[in-house]
Design a protein around this motif. Structure first.
Motif, mmCIF file in Angstrom:
data_model
loop_
_atom_site.group_PDB
_atom_site.id
_atom_site.type_symbol
_atom_site.label_atom_id
_atom_site.label_comp_id
_atom_site.label_asym_id
_atom_site.label_seq_id
_atom_site.Cartn_x
_atom_site.Cartn_y
_atom_site.Cartn_z
ATOM 1 N N GLY A 15 0.814 -1.211 0.000
ATOM 2 C CA GLY A 15 0.000 0.000 0.000
ATOM 3 C C GLY A 15 0.845 1.257 0.000
ATOM 4 O O GLY A 15 1.897 1.323 0.625
ATOM 5 N N TYR A 19 -0.999 9.277 5.304
ATOM 6 C CA TYR A 19 -1.118 8.848 6.688
ATOM 7 C C TYR A 19 -1.493 10.078 7.494
ATOM 8 O O TYR A 19 -0.883 11.144 7.332
ATOM 9 C CB TYR A 19 0.245 8.292 7.102
ATOM 10 C CG TYR A 19 0.464 8.077 8.563
ATOM 11 C CD1 TYR A 19 -0.001 6.945 9.188
ATOM 12 C CD2 TYR A 19 1.199 8.981 9.315
ATOM 13 C CE1 TYR A 19 0.237 6.717 10.525
ATOM 14 C CE2 TYR A 19 1.441 8.761 10.658
ATOM 15 C CZ TYR A 19 0.957 7.636 11.252
ATOM 16 O OH TYR A 19 1.193 7.417 12.573
ATOM 17 N N ASN A 40 3.376 0.665 2.993
ATOM 18 C CA ASN A 40 2.872 -0.390 3.852
ATOM 19 C C ASN A 40 3.055 -1.744 3.162
ATOM 20 O O ASN A 40 2.687 -1.898 2.004
ATOM 21 C CB ASN A 40 1.387 -0.069 4.053
ATOM 22 C CG ASN A 40 0.667 -0.975 4.965
ATOM 23 O OD1 ASN A 40 0.899 -2.167 4.977
ATOM 24 N ND2 ASN A 40 -0.251 -0.420 5.715
ATOM 25 N N ALA A 156 -5.056 1.164 12.184
ATOM 26 C CA ALA A 156 -5.776 1.478 10.953
ATOM 27 C C ALA A 156 -6.911 0.498 10.728
ATOM 28 O O ALA A 156 -6.846 -0.654 11.153
ATOM 29 C CB ALA A 156 -4.818 1.432 9.764
ATOM 30 N N GLN A 158 -8.874 -0.532 7.216
ATOM 31 C CA GLN A 158 -8.820 -0.308 5.774
ATOM 32 C C GLN A 158 -9.938 -1.066 5.069
ATOM 33 O O GLN A 158 -9.819 -2.259 4.820
ATOM 34 C CB GLN A 158 -7.484 -0.768 5.207
ATOM 35 C CG GLN A 158 -6.296 -0.014 5.732
ATOM 36 C CD GLN A 158 -4.987 -0.566 5.195
ATOM 37 O OE1 GLN A 158 -4.893 -1.718 4.814
ATOM 38 N NE2 GLN A 158 -3.978 0.278 5.168
ATOM 39 N N LYS A 160 -11.980 -1.999 1.688
ATOM 40 C CA LYS A 160 -11.720 -2.002 0.245
ATOM 41 C C LYS A 160 -12.898 -2.682 -0.446
ATOM 42 O O LYS A 160 -13.508 -3.590 0.098
ATOM 43 C CB LYS A 160 -10.456 -2.787 -0.088
ATOM 44 C CG LYS A 160 -9.187 -2.226 0.490
ATOM 45 C CD LYS A 160 -8.017 -3.123 0.170
ATOM 46 C CE LYS A 160 -6.790 -2.688 0.936
ATOM 47 N NZ LYS A 160 -5.702 -3.639 0.792
#
Length: 167
Positions: A15, A19, A40, A156, A158, A160
């Motif tokens: 990734g 940030y 990442n 985090a 994430q 998707k």
């Protein structure tokens, strides 16, 4: 993402992005700016609970990864523009988390997927103060001062979603 007939699934993810920094210490040097560049790497092993389905996958498994963030401030000129000061911040974190993935193909070549990954980790932060001074010949000389190395943490979530096209 790879999944075999036994239900074992392997995942690798790279990734790049922005940030959002929450450190008040770093924000004082960034003039209130919060966004930094992030890189990442993440990998994991999971179980496909729908392994007998030809059209759907539901994979859950742990992930392990590395997160690196960096930001360099805009130069500030001081001492009647004879000193140019910039700060460079670097944060490196190792993290662990959980990955949930669902996909469904309508045909052999077309489908969609939904993915949610959450993780948390700890690491090290550092900053360098770089001072460039102009001498009488208008040449710049550089002096660097390393700051403290405080601990760093990252968390985090994430989500998707996307389409699957198979060739």
């Amino acid at each position: 993402r790879y999944s075999d007939l036994s239900g074992l699934s392997l995942m690798f993810d790279i990734g790049l992005g922005l940030y959002e920094n929450k450190s008040e210490h770093i924000k004082t040097y960034l003039d209130g700016k919060k966004s930094m560049f992030e890189f990442n790497l993440m990998g994991g092993v999971g179980i496909d609970f729908l392994r007998y389905s030809n059209y759907s996958k539901f994979i859950v498994g742990p992930v392990l990864g590395l997160n690196m963030d960096t930001y360099t401030t805009t130069p500030v000129y001081q001492n009647q523009d004879k000193d140019k000061v910039t700060y460079e911040f670097n944060l490196t974190n190792i993290f662990i988390g959980l990955d949930v993935y669902y996909s469904h193909t309508f045909t052999q070549n077309l489908g969609f997927y939904l993915n949610l990954t959450g993780y948390a980790g700890i690491g090290q932060a550092s900053y360098t103060k770089k001072v460039e001074r102009k001498d009488s010949n208008n040449a710049w000389s550089t002096e660097e001062k390393k700051g403290k190395n405080p601990s760093s943490y990252v968390w985090a979530v994430q989500p998707k979603a996307g389409f699957i096209f198979k060739f």
